[in-house]
Structure formats: C-alpha cells, structure tokens
Design an enzyme around this catalytic site. Structure first.
Site, PDB file in Angstrom:
ATOM      1  N   ILE A  76       3.750  -4.364   4.234  1.00  0.00           N
ATOM      2  CA  ILE A  76       4.040  -3.321   5.218  1.00  0.00           C
ATOM      3  C   ILE A  76       3.720  -1.962   4.628  1.00  0.00           C
ATOM      4  O   ILE A  76       4.162  -1.625   3.525  1.00  0.00           O
ATOM      5  CB  ILE A  76       5.531  -3.383   5.627  1.00  0.00           C
ATOM      6  CG1 ILE A  76       5.859  -4.769   6.192  1.00  0.00           C
ATOM      7  CG2 ILE A  76       5.863  -2.292   6.641  1.00  0.00           C
ATOM      8  CD1 ILE A  76       7.345  -5.033   6.286  1.00  0.00           C
ATOM      9  N   GLY A 116       8.668 -11.785  -1.271  1.00  0.00           N
ATOM     10  CA  GLY A 116       9.576 -10.815  -1.866  1.00  0.00           C
ATOM     11  C   GLY A 116       9.251  -9.424  -1.366  1.00  0.00           C
ATOM     12  O   GLY A 116       8.121  -9.136  -0.976  1.00  0.00           O
ATOM     13  N   ALA A 117      10.284  -8.540  -1.396  1.00  0.00           N
ATOM     14  CA  ALA A 117      10.127  -7.167  -0.903  1.00  0.00           C
ATOM     15  C   ALA A 117       9.506  -7.210   0.491  1.00  0.00           C
ATOM     16  O   ALA A 117      10.042  -7.850   1.395  1.00  0.00           O
ATOM     17  CB  ALA A 117       9.311  -6.322  -1.877  1.00  0.00           C
ATOM     18  N   ASP A 118       8.339  -6.564   0.667  1.00  0.00           N
ATOM     19  CA  ASP A 118       7.721  -6.519   1.996  1.00  0.00           C
ATOM     20  C   ASP A 118       6.446  -7.344   2.039  1.00  0.00           C
ATOM     21  O   ASP A 118       5.593  -7.108   2.899  1.00  0.00           O
ATOM     22  CB  ASP A 118       7.412  -5.064   2.377  1.00  0.00           C
ATOM     23  CG  ASP A 118       6.431  -4.406   1.406  1.00  0.00           C
ATOM     24  OD1 ASP A 118       6.494  -4.727   0.212  1.00  0.00           O
ATOM     25  OD2 ASP A 118       5.612  -3.582   1.847  1.00  0.00           O
ATOM     26  N   GLU A 119       6.298  -8.305   1.158  1.00  0.00           N
ATOM     27  CA  GLU A 119       5.071  -9.107   1.103  1.00  0.00           C
ATOM     28  C   GLU A 119       5.279 -10.474   1.767  1.00  0.00           C
ATOM     29  O   GLU A 119       6.214 -11.197   1.432  1.00  0.00           O
ATOM     30  CB  GLU A 119       4.622  -9.300  -0.345  1.00  0.00           C
ATOM     31  CG  GLU A 119       3.267  -9.995  -0.451  1.00  0.00           C
ATOM     32  CD  GLU A 119       2.734 -10.022  -1.878  1.00  0.00           C
ATOM     33  OE1 GLU A 119       1.969  -9.097  -2.228  1.00  0.00           O
ATOM     34  OE2 GLU A 119       3.080 -10.945  -2.625  1.00  0.00           O
TER      35      GLU A 119
END
Length: 230
Positions: A76, A116-119
């Site tokens: 994102i 993970g995170a925005d991936e």
C-alpha cells in the site's frame, strides 16, 4: 447385583463424559494452534509459511502437467503515513477491510496471503501474464474504492510486482524474490505494476560476487588505472 451394575454405569459415565470433553478441548486447542501458526492474526489470511507451502505444491503440480501460474506481490502506497496520521488502530482496520475486499473479489482457487505490515501476495494457478494484468486492473479498481476511518474518507493506491512460473523462477523463493524486485521497480518508476525482467534486477549473484571481488582488489591494492585519450 442390579444395583452394582447401575452404580458402575453411573461411575463410568461420570468419568467418560469429562474425559471426552477434555479430549475435545485438547483437539480444539491443537486445531487453534495449528491455524494460528499458518494464518495472519489480524486478517485471517494465510501467512508466508502457508503461502510458500501452497506455492511449493503448485510448482510440483505445474511441473507434472507442464503448467504455469502467476505470483503477484503488492503493498500500500504511503501506509506509514496513514499509520502515523490516524494511528495503528485505524491502520489495522484498513488492512482488515482490504483483506475482506480481496476475499470477496478473488477466485476460490487463488491463494491470497498477508506477508506482514502492508505487503500482500496472490497466487493465480494456471494464469499467464495476460490474465495477471487483467487481474491487476480488477485489483486496482476495487482497492481504490474509498475507505472510511474515523469518519474520514480515504483512498489508497497499491504498487504491484509480477513473477511468472516457470519463466522467472523454479522455486518459491526465487519467484518471491523476483516479484519483490518487480514491485520495487514499479515504485521506482511510479508505475502501478511491473513484470519481472532480469535486466532490471540489481540483486543478482554476479553483482554480489563483483562487489566482493572489488573489495578484495581494493584491500590488496590490485586496481590499476589506465588513461586513454579520445
């Protein structure tokens, strides 16, 4: 004699039922542990471990049947800014909403995961590059529909990297590395997506080896300067 049999039956069921409940609770606990080990806690999507396992299985199947598939990795744009501005709670809400849209718009045969995170990553069995690009257009359309966080309408954009099996790698690790390289190139060029191309890949064994050789040459004073006048 009758009373003793009845008493034994009562004692048996008194022990059997709690034991069965204990076994069921143990089985449910094991199922929950197994599920959590293979799924993302926030979104419920498969995590990297489960996604890699499914990719390995798809590679084996494709090798047996001379098949192909597509790997898409996307993240994102400006997600850190969203977290810093609206807080991590709203960042998590956004990730959950995106995940739900992905689940609603993709085929059952496709695998969607959060790394993970925005991936995020998507595997499209049996697909080629043309199908992947159509899928990406679809992704861009529904992912850009406004989200509402803290009564604030929010529109997002994503960058995507594409790797094809078997053209861009023969293992899950290679394919994920190459899709990630394409993703980084898409960001660098300001594009919505990019398909992996070896000539654009700076993360190669040859390049790594060259840096090692150059460092060795500098340390051992092995470099020689030549001047050629034009």
């Amino acid at each position: 004699f009758f009373m003793s049999i009845a008493t034994l039956a009562v004692l048996y069921f008194a022990m059997y039922i709690p034991m069965q409940r204990h076994l069921k609770s143990q089985a449910a606990l094991q199922d929950e542990i197994y599920y959590r080990a293979l799924h993302d806690n926030l979104t419920g999507l498969p995590n990297r471990a489960l996604f890699t396992d499914r990719m390995d299985n798809e590679i084996e199947r494709s090798n047996r049947h001379t098949g192909q598939f597509v790997l898409i990795i996307f993240d994102i744009d400006r997600f850190k800014e969203i977290n810093d501005t609206l807080g991590h709670y709203n960042g998590d809400k956004l990730l959950a909403q995106i995940s739900q849209r992905l689940k609603n718009h993709w085929r059952k045969s496709d695998t969607i995961a959060r790394f993970g995170a925005d991936e995020f990553s998507i595997m499209l069995p049996g697909a080629d590059q043309d199908v992947a690009i159509i899928a990406l257009e679809k992704l861009q359309n529904f992912i850009k529909e406004p989200y509402h966080l803290e009564n604030t309408p929010l529109e997002i954009e994503v960058h995507c990297g594409i790797a094809l099996f078997p053209e861009h790698g023969e293992t899950a690790t290679q394919l994920m590395q190459h899709a990630d390289t394409a993703l980084n190139n898409a960001k660098l060029l300001g594009k919505e997506y990019d398909v992996y191309q070896q000539e654009n890949d700076i993360h190669t064994v040859q390049r790594l080896s060259m840096f090692g050789e150059l460092r060795h040459a500098i340390e051992n004073n092995e470099l020689v300067l030549h001047y050629q006048q034009i």
